[in-house]
Design an enzyme around this catalytic site. Structure first.
Site, short mmCIF file in Angstrom:
data_model
loop_
_atom_site.label_atom_id
_atom_site.label_comp_id
_atom_site.label_asym_id
_atom_site.label_seq_id
_atom_site.Cartn_x
_atom_site.Cartn_y
_atom_site.Cartn_z
N ASN A 9 27.74 54.28 87.72
CA ASN A 9 28.34 53.85 86.57
C ASN A 9 29.00 52.13 87.34
OD1 ASN A 9 29.02 52.31 84.39
ND2 ASN A 9 30.66 54.18 83.59
N LYS A 11 29.92 49.79 85.30
CA LYS A 11 30.66 48.94 84.73
C LYS A 11 30.68 47.88 84.50
CE LYS A 11 33.66 52.55 85.20
NZ LYS A 11 34.91 52.97 85.47
N HIS A 94 31.66 56.67 76.62
CA HIS A 94 32.56 56.61 78.10
C HIS A 94 34.11 56.46 77.18
CE1 HIS A 94 34.66 55.00 81.64
NE2 HIS A 94 33.37 55.50 82.62
N GLU A 96 36.07 54.43 78.51
CA GLU A 96 36.84 52.92 78.50
C GLU A 96 36.23 52.37 77.05
OE1 GLU A 96 35.25 51.41 81.98
OE2 GLU A 96 36.46 52.33 83.28
N GLU A 164 35.13 63.43 82.10
CA GLU A 164 35.40 62.58 83.01
C GLU A 164 36.80 62.08 82.44
OE1 GLU A 164 32.84 59.12 84.47
OE2 GLU A 164 33.70 58.97 82.86
N GLY A 170 39.12 55.99 88.14
CA GLY A 170 39.94 54.66 88.24
C GLY A 170 40.97 54.21 89.35
N SER A 210 37.33 59.05 90.27
CA SER A 210 37.40 58.75 91.33
C SER A 210 36.55 59.72 92.31
CB SER A 210 38.97 59.01 91.93
OG SER A 210 39.42 58.01 91.15
P1 13P Z 1 35.80 55.97 89.03
O1 13P Z 1 35.12 56.63 90.45
O2 13P Z 1 36.03 54.16 89.43
O3 13P Z 1 37.45 56.75 89.09
O4 13P Z 1 35.13 55.43 87.81
C1 13P Z 1 34.62 56.82 87.05
C2 13P Z 1 33.80 56.25 85.73
O5 13P Z 1 34.33 56.43 84.98
C3 13P Z 1 32.56 56.59 86.24
O6 13P Z 1 31.97 56.49 84.54
#
Ligand code: 13P
Length: 248
Positions: A9, A11, A94, A96, A164, A170, A210
């Site tokens: 992803n 982002k 997601h 976010e 997740e 992150g 992560s």
């Molecule tokens: P990270 O791998 O940067 O923690 O992000 C995970 C994520 O949100 C994937 O959609």
């Protein structure tokens, strides 16, 4: 058996040229992968990355899709628009988007049903916040997100679920492999109870948060974990290839 699926992803990262370069670097590194390999890219990168993916085992995904066929939805992108560019997968719900853009279980549900109807493969994200975990609400939240978000889905095996935990995204803080395995097992049970046991055994459920080369092997060794949704570690070809090749 469930075929593992590792999806990046990106982002809000990478211009079209940067995205195409990444995929061109990635292709030789993952050509022998035994799992499904997907990159979920910003909408502006789709055209360039689709070209780069052609003839390879790297599959293309988007990061959102609108539920309407077309119309007055400024800034939104329809399933047909994605399909026309060769998109196969789409991330929906997601954390976010839930956190910053008002995504709810209801809109997740609408997007998921539209994506499935159109023949896209939704990667539907669920996960609890730190506060929810610490106050013992993890199961309640996940049950609600799964039951409401997937309501009306006829064949659940046509989608992928991504678990997740928001506190692991992150932050460098990964759920332990046992924690991730146990929680994904719970999600599978909710699917068995609310949809059908046979589909629950067949639906792929990824872990995200992560996940990277150094922990992918251990996470992927867990019986309930069928793949990963990778943020930070998907932004460099070499890093992402380490996750994809977790079993090598
Ligand atoms: P990270 O791998 O940067 O923690 O992000 C995970 C994520 O949100 C994937 O959609």
């Amino acid at each position: 058996m469930r075929k593992p699926i590792i999806a990046g992803n990106w982002k809000m990262n990478k211009t079209p040229a940067e995205g195409a370069l990444l995929v061109n670097e990635l292709k030789p590194l993952v050509a022998d992968a035994e799992c499904d390999v997907v990159v979920c890219v910003p909408a502006t990168d789709i055209y360039a990355v689709a070209e780069a993916c052609k003839g390879s085992n790297v599959h293309l995904g988007a990061q959102n899709v609108h539920f309407a066929e077309s119309g007055a939805y400024t800034g939104e992108i329809s399933a047909d628009m994605l399909l026309a560019l060769g998109v196969e997968y789409v991330i929906i719900g997601h954390s976010e988007r839930r956190q910053y853009f008002g995504e709810t279980d209801e809109t997740v549900n609408k997007r998921t049903l539209t994506a499935l109807n159109k023949g896209l493969i939704p990667i539907v994200c669920v996960g609890e916040t730190l506060e929810e975990r610490e106050t013992g609400k993890t199961e309640e939240v996940l049950r609600r997100q799964v039951v409401e978000g997937l309501k009306g889905v006829e064949d659940i095996t046509k989608l992928v679920v991504a678990y997740e935990p928001v506190w692991a995204i992150g932050t460098g803080r990964t759920a332990t492999s046992e924690q991730a395995n146990e929680t994904i097992g719970f999600i599978r049970n909710v699917i068995a109870e609310n949809f059908c046991p046979k589909c629950a055994a067949a639906v792929r459920i990824q872990y995200g948060g992560s996940m990277k080369g150094s922990n992918a092997k251990e996470l992927m060794a867990q019986p309930e974990i069928d793949g990963g949704l990778i943020g930070g570690a998907s932004l460099k070809a070499a890093d992402f290839a380490l996750v994809v090749n977790y079993n090598k």
